[in-house]
Enzyme design. Structure first.
Site, PDB file in Angstrom:
ATOM      1  N   GLU A  69       0.905  -1.280  -0.119  1.00 35.36           N
ATOM      2  CA  GLU A  69      -0.148   0.211  -0.001  1.00 35.36           C
ATOM      3  C   GLU A  69       0.734   1.128  -0.080  1.00 35.36           C
ATOM      4  OE1 GLU A  69      -2.724  -0.316   3.213  1.00 35.36           O
ATOM      5  OE2 GLU A  69      -4.144  -1.722   2.105  1.00 35.36           O
ATOM      6  N   ASP A 213     -10.288   7.590 -22.851  1.00 35.38           N
ATOM      7  CA  ASP A 213     -10.466   6.069 -22.382  1.00 35.38           C
ATOM      8  C   ASP A 213      -9.894   5.341 -23.678  1.00 35.38           C
ATOM      9  OD1 ASP A 213     -11.018   3.416 -21.819  1.00 35.38           O
ATOM     10  OD2 ASP A 213     -12.923   4.132 -20.937  1.00 35.38           O
ATOM     11  N   ARG A 248      -4.815  -8.613 -16.892  1.00 35.02           N
ATOM     12  CA  ARG A 248      -6.092  -7.741 -16.399  1.00 35.02           C
ATOM     13  C   ARG A 248      -5.710  -6.785 -15.564  1.00 35.02           C
ATOM     14  NH1 ARG A 248     -10.500 -10.440 -18.806  1.00 35.02           N
ATOM     15  NH2 ARG A 248     -11.583  -8.563 -17.940  1.00 35.02           N
TER      16      ARG A 248
END
Ligand code: DSN
Length: 445
Positions: A69, A213, A248
């Site tokens: 993190e 996008d 992915r």
């Protein structure tokens, strides 16, 4: 215990290892069935591809186990020296490939990336413009049932009635009237080139952020067969598993500075790059998937190879060849053809829905997805379109001659949609046809 230097983690293929069969025969069996399906059918889903063995190996590697993190050099866990290097490597490769100032490689996929962009640029209730789904946009560009449609004021822009391509004149009129804070350019079912320069001009006229996008076309951009939006847009988002052939995942590219900082954000607020990073973590996500980031770095390394340009060119040649062969067989295509990796069959005047045709095609080993088309009168769960894409069939080595044969297979099924014998016969022929090609990422037969 296996203490050898190599061991399981360096197996060349990360799925189908003997370990999986021994530990979980159910999942292993499903994996083998999926492998067989993918080897013997035509993968024509425009958003799918075959990742390389190296990408799959990184995805299945021990980077899965690491919590990290934060961002490189500023983590909330210890032991991150190596994954810091890894994340920086992926970032530097992205910046070099796209020529952008800032890159964030942590989004879990395209929709989370887009969500982070909204949170970085807008406040709830702000106006945004996007291409609606039936016109080829994406759920996150302001569709009613998506957070983008519920949390923001959505102003759709449309296509020119005749050309079925983006109508920049009407878009400009709407933008001037509505003054949106953000305009999306991009989509999931738009078979033509996006004119980023024209969109940037409109966005600047109304003080709007322009966000591209490029989920579908990032590989085409790297290959040089579609214009690169980074110099025209404030922010660019992408998935990493479509034409760019990575794992992915998602990524966001942006400028460092916010040209509208003074207009829309307090001067104490962070610059654009920092706001994007903060929106991804800690606002929306926790620990980044370091195995995915490792695989992204590998995919970017592969995409930097000159052979990737040839691959991208072949994707477009194949889409054009498939489009031409279908047109010659009497099919209607949205916009009349394609400039990129996809084409959309317009089945509005056919007896069955897009969903029904997609099911028949699937029975014949031709894997597609049904899709809305401009002016669609059928329910979104049925639709009047079939979307076809060439990235995956190009990855297995097919060329224009094969596209002509694929059009013949599609035509056979669509002409006789209620004849299961025809579907079974085409299914056998498709399997024989596919047998001549090696599927990347799958073990040698
Ligand atoms: N699901 C993707 C596609 O198929 O285009 C978009 O998110």
């Amino acid at each position: 215990m296996d203490n050898s230097a190599g061991g399981a983690i360096t197996q060349p293929d990360t799925y189908g290892r003997p370990h999986l069969a021994a530990v979980d025969c159910r999942v292993h069996e499903l994996l083998l069935r999926q492998e067989r399906q993918e080897r013997t059918t035509l993968k024509l889903i425009a958003s799918e591809n075959f990742a390389s063995s190296a990408v799959l190996e990184a995805t299945g590697s021990i980077f899965t186990n690491k919590y990290a993190e934060g961002y490189p050099g500023a983590r909330y866990y210890a032991g991150n020296e190596i994954v810091d290097e890894l994340e920086n490597l992926a970032i530097e490769r992205l910046k070099a490939l796209f020529g952008c100032e800032h890159a964030n490689v942590q989004p879990y996929s395209g929709s989370p990336a887009n969500q982070a962009i909204y949170r970085a640029l807008l406040s709830p209730g702000d106006k945004m413009m996007g291409l609606p789904l039936p016109s080829g946009g994406h759920l996150t560009h302001g569709w009613a049932v998506n957070f983008s449609g519920t949390d923001y004021q959505r102003i759709p822009y449309g296509l020119h009635e005749k050309t079925q391509q983006i109508d920049h004149d009407r878009l400009r009129e709407t933008a001037k009237r509505e003054r949106p804070k953000l305009i999306w350019v991009g989509g999931t079912a738009y078979p033509r080139i996006f004119d980023y320069a024209a969109m940037a001009e409109i966005a600047s006229e109304v003080n709007s952020y322009l966000v591209a996008d490029i989920a579908h076309i990032s590989g085409l951009i790297v290959a040089g067969v579609h214009p690169n939006p980074v110099h025209h847009c404030d922010v660019v988002s992408s998935t990493s598993h479509k034409s760019i052939r990575g794992p992915r995942g998602g990524f966001i590219l942006s400028r460092n500075e916010d040209r509208y900082q003074a207009l829309y954000h307090s001067k104490n607020n962070h610059n654009l790059a920092k706001r994007i990073d903060r929106a991804v973590f800690p606002l929306l996500q926790g620990g980044p998937h370091m195995n995915t980031i490792a695989a992204l770095a590998v995919a970017l390394h592969e995409a930097a190879n000159p052979s990737f340009r040839v691959y991208g060119q072949q994707i477009v040649k194949n889409a054009k060849a498939l489009a031409q062969a279908l047109l010659e067989r009497g099919y209607d295509l949205v916009t009349g053809g394609t400039d990129n990796h996809m084409l959309i069959l317009d089945l509005r005047d056919r007896p069955l829905s897009g969903k029904a045709y997609a099911e028949r095609l699937s029975q014949a080993g031709i894997i597609t997805n049904f899709n809305m088309v401009p002016g669609d009168w059928r329910h979104p769960a049925l639709t009047s379109g079939i979307r076809l894409g060439t990235p995956a069939v190009t990855s297995v080595g097919m060329g224009e001659a094969e596209m002509v044969q694929i059009a013949a297979f599609i035509d056979l099924v669509c002409r006789q949609p209620d004849d299961p014998d025809v579907h079974a016969c085409v299914r056998r022929d498709v399997a024989d046809f596919c047998a001549a090609f090696d599927v990347p990422g799958m073990p040698d037969r």
